[in-house]
Design a protein around this motif. Structure first.
Motif, PDB file in Angstrom:
ATOM      1  N   THR A  65      34.683  41.063  51.963  1.00  0.00           N
ATOM      2  CA  THR A  65      33.316  40.976  51.452  1.00  0.00           C
ATOM      3  C   THR A  65      33.071  39.645  50.754  1.00  0.00           C
ATOM      4  O   THR A  65      32.040  38.993  50.968  1.00  0.00           O
ATOM      5  CB  THR A  65      33.048  42.134  50.482  1.00  0.00           C
ATOM      6  OG1 THR A  65      33.309  43.372  51.146  1.00  0.00           O
ATOM      7  CG2 THR A  65      31.617  42.112  49.972  1.00  0.00           C
ATOM      8  N   GLU A  66      34.009  39.228  49.917  1.00  0.00           N
ATOM      9  CA  GLU A  66      33.861  37.971  49.177  1.00  0.00           C
ATOM     10  C   GLU A  66      34.303  36.757  49.976  1.00  0.00           C
ATOM     11  O   GLU A  66      33.982  35.626  49.607  1.00  0.00           O
ATOM     12  CB  GLU A  66      34.697  38.023  47.898  1.00  0.00           C
ATOM     13  CG  GLU A  66      34.218  39.005  46.848  1.00  0.00           C
ATOM     14  CD  GLU A  66      35.009  38.884  45.559  1.00  0.00           C
ATOM     15  OE1 GLU A  66      34.621  39.523  44.585  1.00  0.00           O
ATOM     16  OE2 GLU A  66      36.008  38.134  45.521  1.00  0.00           O
ATOM     17  N   GLN A  67      35.079  36.972  51.048  1.00  0.00           N
ATOM     18  CA  GLN A  67      35.724  35.870  51.769  1.00  0.00           C
ATOM     19  C   GLN A  67      36.592  35.060  50.815  1.00  0.00           C
ATOM     20  O   GLN A  67      36.544  33.821  50.769  1.00  0.00           O
ATOM     21  CB  GLN A  67      34.697  34.983  52.470  1.00  0.00           C
ATOM     22  CG  GLN A  67      34.045  35.626  53.685  1.00  0.00           C
ATOM     23  CD  GLN A  67      35.033  35.853  54.848  1.00  0.00           C
ATOM     24  OE1 GLN A  67      35.404  34.919  55.549  1.00  0.00           O
ATOM     25  NE2 GLN A  67      35.472  37.102  55.033  1.00  0.00           N
ATOM     26  N   ARG A  68      37.397  35.802  50.043  1.00  0.00           N
ATOM     27  CA  ARG A  68      38.359  35.188  49.127  1.00  0.00           C
ATOM     28  C   ARG A  68      39.646  36.000  49.133  1.00  0.00           C
ATOM     29  O   ARG A  68      39.642  37.192  49.448  1.00  0.00           O
ATOM     30  CB  ARG A  68      37.808  35.110  47.698  1.00  0.00           C
ATOM     31  CG  ARG A  68      36.717  34.079  47.510  1.00  0.00           C
ATOM     32  CD  ARG A  68      36.392  33.863  46.042  1.00  0.00           C
ATOM     33  NE  ARG A  68      35.638  34.961  45.470  1.00  0.00           N
ATOM     34  CZ  ARG A  68      34.312  35.032  45.445  1.00  0.00           C
ATOM     35  NH1 ARG A  68      33.588  34.070  46.012  1.00  0.00           N
ATOM     36  NH2 ARG A  68      33.702  36.057  44.871  1.00  0.00           N
ATOM     37  N   ALA A  69      40.734  35.332  48.771  1.00  0.00           N
ATOM     38  CA  ALA A  69      42.023  36.003  48.622  1.00  0.00           C
ATOM     39  C   ALA A  69      42.536  35.755  47.212  1.00  0.00           C
ATOM     40  O   ALA A  69      42.374  34.651  46.663  1.00  0.00           O
ATOM     41  CB  ALA A  69      43.031  35.485  49.642  1.00  0.00           C
ATOM     42  N   TYR A  70      43.167  36.781  46.638  1.00  0.00           N
ATOM     43  CA  TYR A  70      43.671  36.738  45.270  1.00  0.00           C
ATOM     44  C   TYR A  70      45.181  36.969  45.290  1.00  0.00           C
ATOM     45  O   TYR A  70      45.658  37.899  45.935  1.00  0.00           O
ATOM     46  CB  TYR A  70      43.004  37.823  44.418  1.00  0.00           C
ATOM     47  CG  TYR A  70      41.510  37.651  44.266  1.00  0.00           C
ATOM     48  CD1 TYR A  70      40.968  37.153  43.081  1.00  0.00           C
ATOM     49  CD2 TYR A  70      40.639  37.988  45.303  1.00  0.00           C
ATOM     50  CE1 TYR A  70      39.593  36.998  42.932  1.00  0.00           C
ATOM     51  CE2 TYR A  70      39.265  37.835  45.173  1.00  0.00           C
ATOM     52  CZ  TYR A  70      38.751  37.347  43.985  1.00  0.00           C
ATOM     53  OH  TYR A  70      37.389  37.183  43.848  1.00  0.00           O
ATOM     54  N   VAL A  71      45.922  36.125  44.580  1.00  0.00           N
ATOM     55  CA  VAL A  71      47.379  36.216  44.549  1.00  0.00           C
ATOM     56  C   VAL A  71      47.830  36.614  43.141  1.00  0.00           C
ATOM     57  O   VAL A  71      47.418  35.994  42.155  1.00  0.00           O
ATOM     58  CB  VAL A  71      48.029  34.869  44.936  1.00  0.00           C
ATOM     59  CG1 VAL A  71      49.555  34.996  44.915  1.00  0.00           C
ATOM     60  CG2 VAL A  71      47.545  34.420  46.311  1.00  0.00           C
ATOM     61  N   TYR A  72      48.677  37.639  43.075  1.00  0.00           N
ATOM     62  CA  TYR A  72      49.172  38.144  41.798  1.00  0.00           C
ATOM     63  C   TYR A  72      50.692  38.033  41.740  1.00  0.00           C
ATOM     64  O   TYR A  72      51.372  38.240  42.745  1.00  0.00           O
ATOM     65  CB  TYR A  72      48.769  39.609  41.607  1.00  0.00           C
ATOM     66  CG  TYR A  72      47.282  39.823  41.532  1.00  0.00           C
ATOM     67  CD1 TYR A  72      46.622  39.823  40.309  1.00  0.00           C
ATOM     68  CD2 TYR A  72      46.530  40.018  42.686  1.00  0.00           C
ATOM     69  CE1 TYR A  72      45.251  40.016  40.234  1.00  0.00           C
ATOM     70  CE2 TYR A  72      45.152  40.208  42.628  1.00  0.00           C
ATOM     71  CZ  TYR A  72      44.513  40.201  41.401  1.00  0.00           C
ATOM     72  OH  TYR A  72      43.158  40.382  41.330  1.00  0.00           O
ATOM     73  N   ARG A  73      51.187  37.707  40.564  1.00  0.00           N
ATOM     74  CA  ARG A  73      52.633  37.702  40.314  1.00  0.00           C
ATOM     75  C   ARG A  73      52.877  38.552  39.057  1.00  0.00           C
ATOM     76  O   ARG A  73      52.313  38.283  38.007  1.00  0.00           O
ATOM     77  CB  ARG A  73      53.153  36.280  40.102  1.00  0.00           C
ATOM     78  CG  ARG A  73      54.619  36.191  39.714  1.00  0.00           C
ATOM     79  CD  ARG A  73      55.554  36.482  40.888  1.00  0.00           C
ATOM     80  NE  ARG A  73      55.698  35.329  41.768  1.00  0.00           N
ATOM     81  CZ  ARG A  73      56.453  35.332  42.865  1.00  0.00           C
ATOM     82  NH1 ARG A  73      57.119  36.440  43.223  1.00  0.00           N
ATOM     83  NH2 ARG A  73      56.538  34.269  43.642  1.00  0.00           N
ATOM     84  N   ASN A  74      53.692  39.575  39.211  1.00  0.00           N
ATOM     85  CA  ASN A  74      54.007  40.472  38.100  1.00  0.00           C
ATOM     86  C   ASN A  74      52.744  41.039  37.460  1.00  0.00           C
ATOM     87  O   ASN A  74      52.647  41.166  36.244  1.00  0.00           O
ATOM     88  CB  ASN A  74      54.854  39.766  37.047  1.00  0.00           C
ATOM     89  CG  ASN A  74      55.672  40.741  36.207  1.00  0.00           C
ATOM     90  OD1 ASN A  74      55.995  41.837  36.644  1.00  0.00           O
ATOM     91  ND2 ASN A  74      56.000  40.340  34.989  1.00  0.00           N
ATOM     92  N   GLY A  75      51.760  41.360  38.310  1.00  0.00           N
ATOM     93  CA  GLY A  75      50.534  41.983  37.849  1.00  0.00           C
ATOM     94  C   GLY A  75      49.454  41.038  37.387  1.00  0.00           C
ATOM     95  O   GLY A  75      48.325  41.459  37.114  1.00  0.00           O
ATOM     96  N   ILE A  76      49.751  39.735  37.291  1.00  0.00           N
ATOM     97  CA  ILE A  76      48.805  38.764  36.745  1.00  0.00           C
ATOM     98  C   ILE A  76      48.314  37.819  37.836  1.00  0.00           C
ATOM     99  O   ILE A  76      49.095  37.325  38.649  1.00  0.00           O
ATOM    100  CB  ILE A  76      49.450  37.942  35.623  1.00  0.00           C
ATOM    101  CG1 ILE A  76      49.920  38.856  34.494  1.00  0.00           C
ATOM    102  CG2 ILE A  76      48.483  36.905  35.081  1.00  0.00           C
ATOM    103  CD1 ILE A  76      50.595  38.125  33.368  1.00  0.00           C
ATOM    104  N   LEU A  77      47.019  37.547  37.833  1.00  0.00           N
ATOM    105  CA  LEU A  77      46.426  36.638  38.805  1.00  0.00           C
ATOM    106  C   LEU A  77      46.936  35.215  38.603  1.00  0.00           C
ATOM    107  O   LEU A  77      46.829  34.660  37.509  1.00  0.00           O
ATOM    108  CB  LEU A  77      44.908  36.658  38.657  1.00  0.00           C
ATOM    109  CG  LEU A  77      44.108  35.855  39.670  1.00  0.00           C
ATOM    110  CD1 LEU A  77      44.237  36.454  41.062  1.00  0.00           C
ATOM    111  CD2 LEU A  77      42.637  35.803  39.254  1.00  0.00           C
ATOM    112  N   ILE A  78      47.491  34.619  39.660  1.00  0.00           N
ATOM    113  CA  ILE A  78      47.976  33.243  39.557  1.00  0.00           C
ATOM    114  C   ILE A  78      47.269  32.298  40.517  1.00  0.00           C
ATOM    115  O   ILE A  78      47.399  31.086  40.419  1.00  0.00           O
ATOM    116  CB  ILE A  78      49.495  33.151  39.812  1.00  0.00           C
ATOM    117  CG1 ILE A  78      49.843  33.572  41.240  1.00  0.00           C
ATOM    118  CG2 ILE A  78      50.269  33.949  38.774  1.00  0.00           C
ATOM    119  CD1 ILE A  78      51.247  33.217  41.664  1.00  0.00           C
TER     120      ILE A  78
END
Length: 371
Positions: A65-78
């Motif tokens: 929907t947003e045309q974005r990707a989100y990357v998380y490390r140990n639960g936190i957005l990086i």
């Protein structure tokens, strides 16, 4: 034909053959500042706060929907990036996937040997994460196109088996369609994470059976007045906090526990023995991480005038302090920890580098093709 002429023709043929094509470079070459509102990133733009493979499990959420990707490390957005997913007739499938194969120099065997740098395969029938065209709308044959440099960073940070969830409005919870500072999925299984609020008058809670091992990361939301603690990708506790001077520090900041701890003062120890509280526990010292936009802060100790800004219930401190060690990361944000709408501005945080203690830090952080 003279040998020289034949050699020249052969060289030209190699240059114009698909295998001889130079690999394009897609997207921006450098990260946008971590304070950049994610919903205003232009096509090809991205943010990468930093990473450390030792900091816990990694997971990726792709919002069609947003045309974005989100990357998380140990639960936190990086990290977060603009993407281009499957166009009509070649829609990128939704669901939970794992990285099945990695190939830095992959070329398509379906689309004329087209380059797909930093490929991370999600299905055996052709769906993958890889560098590719980013026109600002879905235009791939089903793959998730990433900016080249972001694809490289993700490729180097990830492992085979990394969880990737692809979500779309109407088919997934809001937390997956519009992700926030905390990972909306279990990095180990890809299942949606239930993030219940503190009930009634409870000021904090702690997991009944938290993981016994694994790195610790923490997120502080100044808007929610809430501190959340993760271990090995699992939330193990959260607490309400009070801010002595809410406006003392602005902008995204990230901190990491330095290599030494300072013991409590004699006065604190004496008072602790009377009160039976956490003043007797050694307090870590923190240094700042130089995230994009704040590179000059890297390695700076948390100053005294920033210390003691966050007031945490003593019972919660007693749980957290013994777990902190060099490398523990603390990030703070003005964003809400739970998604409210697609207009929420988020700022990306880092999971590596120099940092500061709960009582030391108040920081902000915004975050909310062809094959």
């Amino acid at each position: 034909m003279p040998r020289l002429g034949f050699t020249l023709l052969l060289s030209l043929a190699l240059l114009v053959s698909p295998a001889g094509f130079a690999v394009p470079f897609w997207g921006e070459k450098q990260s946008s500042p971590v304070d950049s509102p994610v919903d205003r990133l232009p096509p090809g733009a991205w943010i990468w706060g930093g990473d450390d493979k030792q900091a816990g499990p990694m997971a990726v959420v792709v919002s069609l929907t947003e045309q974005r990707a989100y990357v998380y490390r140990n639960g936190i957005l990086i990290g977060v990036t603009t993407v281009s997913t499957g166009r009509e007739g070649y829609e990128t499938p939704t669901g939970v996937f794992t990285v099945l194969q990695k190939d830095k120099d992959h070329r398509s065997n379906l689309y004329g040997n087209a380059p797909m740098p930093y490929q991370q395969r999600l299905t055996w029938d052709g769906v993958a994460l890889h560098a590719g065209g980013l026109p600002g709308y879905p235009e791939s044959h089903g793959c998730v196109h990433l900016p080249t440099e972001f694809a490289r960073l993700l490729f180097e940070a990830s492992n085979l088996g990394m969880t990737v969830v692809v979500a779309q409005a109407g088919q997934a919870p809001v937390s997956l369609v519009h992700p926030g500072p905390l990972s909306p999925i279990d990095a180990h299984t890809g299942a949606d994470v239930d993030m219940p609020q503190l009930a009634g008058g409870n000021s904090w809670r702690w997991a009944m059976d938290p993981p016994a091992e694994g790195p610790i990361s923490m997120v502080l939301s100044r808007s929610d007045r809430m501190l959340v603690v993760y271990r090995n990708g699992v939330e193990i506790g959260r607490s309400r906090v009070e801010l002595a001077r809410p406006g003392a520090v602005t902008g995204t900041r990230a901190y990491i526990v330095e290599g030494h701890f300072h013991p409590p003062t004699p006065q604190e120890s004496a008072l602790a023995s009377i009160e039976g509280n956490s003043r007797s526990l050694p307090m870590p010292t923190w240094i700042a991480i130089g995230v994009p936009g704040y590179e000059s802060a890297a390695g700076r100790p948390v100053p005294a005038n920033v210390a003691n800004q966050v007031m945490v219930p003593d019972g919660f401190k007693q749980k957290v302090l013994p777990l902190l060690s060099p490398g523990t990361v603390l990030v703070a944000t003005d964003a809400h920890l739970t998604p409210e709408n697609s207009g929420e501005h988020l700022r990306v945080i880092d999971s590596v580098g120099p940092s500061g203690w709960l009582d030391d830090v108040v920081t902000e952080r915004h975050v909310g093709a062809t094959p």
